[in-house]
Design an enzyme around this catalytic site. Sequence first.
Site, mmCIF file in Angstrom:
data_model
loop_
_atom_site.group_PDB
_atom_site.id
_atom_site.type_symbol
_atom_site.label_atom_id
_atom_site.label_comp_id
_atom_site.label_asym_id
_atom_site.label_seq_id
_atom_site.Cartn_x
_atom_site.Cartn_y
_atom_site.Cartn_z
ATOM 1 N N LYS A 128 -25.116 25.698 45.606
ATOM 2 C CA LYS A 128 -25.834 26.621 44.723
ATOM 3 C C LYS A 128 -24.912 27.387 43.778
ATOM 4 O O LYS A 128 -25.350 27.855 42.738
ATOM 5 C CB LYS A 128 -26.672 27.585 45.553
HETATM 6 C C1 LIG Z 1 -30.368 25.155 49.111
HETATM 7 C C2 LIG Z 1 -29.757 24.164 50.018
HETATM 8 C C3 LIG Z 1 -30.408 22.930 50.303
HETATM 9 C C4 LIG Z 1 -31.743 22.565 49.718
HETATM 10 O O1 LIG Z 1 -31.661 22.338 48.324
HETATM 11 P P1 LIG Z 1 -32.992 22.259 47.440
HETATM 12 O O2 LIG Z 1 -32.534 22.293 46.032
HETATM 13 O O3 LIG Z 1 -33.777 23.488 47.814
HETATM 14 O O4 LIG Z 1 -33.692 21.012 47.799
HETATM 15 C C5 LIG Z 1 -29.753 22.029 51.130
HETATM 16 N N1 LIG Z 1 -28.551 22.319 51.677
HETATM 17 C C6 LIG Z 1 -27.909 23.489 51.441
HETATM 18 C C7 LIG Z 1 -26.592 23.717 52.096
HETATM 19 C C8 LIG Z 1 -28.488 24.456 50.613
HETATM 20 O O5 LIG Z 1 -27.837 25.626 50.389
#
Ligand SMILES: *Cc1c(COP(=O)(O)O)cnc(C)c1O
Length: 467
Positions: free
Chosen positions: A112
Amino acid sequence: MQYISTRGEAPTLEFDDVLLAGLASDGGLYLPESWPRFDAADIREMQGLEYPELAVRVMTPFLGGRIEPAAFAGIVEETFEGFMHSAVAPLKQLESDLWLMELFHGPTLAFKDYPMQLIGRLFDHVLARKGERVTIVGATSGDTGSAAIEACRDREAIDIFILYPHGRVSEVQQRQMTTVPASNVYCVAVEGTFDDCQDLVKAMFADAAFRETARLSAVNSINWARVAAQIVYYFHAAVSVGSPDRPVSFSVPTGNFGNVFAAYAAKACGLPIDQLIIGTNSNDILTRFFATGELSIGKVSQTISPSMDIQVSSNFERFLFDLYGRDGTALTEAMAAFRRDGTLTVGDNLHRSAADTISAHRLDDAETMAEMARTLQATGELIDPHTAIGVAAARQCRRGDAPVVAQAAAHPAKFPDAVEKSTGVRPQLPPHLSDLHDREERFTVLANDIETIKGFVRENITLQGAA
Ligand SMILES: *Cc1c(COP(=O)(O)O)cnc(C)c1O
């Protein structure tokens, strides 16, 4: 470039307004009116580019001229300078034709950071130009909160309030939020659950007068700019393994469907992607949809991959919009039925088309733990539970001989207990966070009460013109 809403009613907007708006006014999500195209020659020219240069190439068509090119290049350069690996998103080979794209080299150790670090800076740039400020509010059960705080800390035109359930997030996750010493950051520990936090945020947005005076905005994964910034790492990985001359497949662990939607968008823009594979945990609404054509909501269960403990994947609406031939009226009806009945069923043709586009696999906690152990033994790599789900899905769903790129979605040290229990090895935090447990925390515990929360926000925001 114009952006349209998936519900077909909101006004079309340009990139900078989509960035600030987040959700469309008709309740839909914004998407480009048409996909920009990169042909084989364009993609070949991306080979060997540094990550920031490639990011500028890929994202420029999405900006539609609304961010001045030199300023954008500067913002992108600055964004990735702070990452811990000089390649930003390096690839590691796990086995023949299976690669791991490491996306944990940002400040909070999950993928993210890649979009969020960029859009925090874009917010500041656009707000400064307009002479405006915003108050970002969000609810988090883990990774989103810390990534948003790191992205918005010390930004002049932003105050940020993150609500999390008091005593219900992991120690590492809490400290990544509460130890940030920035005067525009407010961590609110709500006496309630994650769902309570999310309801409080929704209630703040639903109060039009409050929304207006506080100038609320959001950086959650429905924000198009976040998806656009994630398209970059798919291009980066693809050219590294031989695109455009060799197609590539991706495997993505999925919760809100934002990350994999960016891969879908990359394909729509001309990147030669063979298979798109998703992995879910036992919150498997999406896996069931691709198997049956029926989207039916279940109860959220807690797993060792908490960032995917989601039943309603907000970004899936973008995928459905394309599946329904971009018919906003049909989609609005389908979404209303889903909200009313908890199910949405597509016909055979649409189901076939969806299943041709995406392969899906589900892992429960025991299978996830087994995959962490297996990967460590076979390759020497310590991976986190979310990563393990993507790696296992890649192995399970791959066909043909295109190389598959799975993602290291988070650093294993973000989930030390699950990793240690599965592998016997306790992962260590990287140096910049090694003193995390000694840092001073700052947070405010508040009752699960909307007036209390609004009062706290009102008292602490910097008002328009006061900065
Ligand atoms: C946010 C996140 C996900 C899920 O990603 P999406 O974009 O919501 O599908 C999976 N793994 C980790 C480590 C995350 O931080």
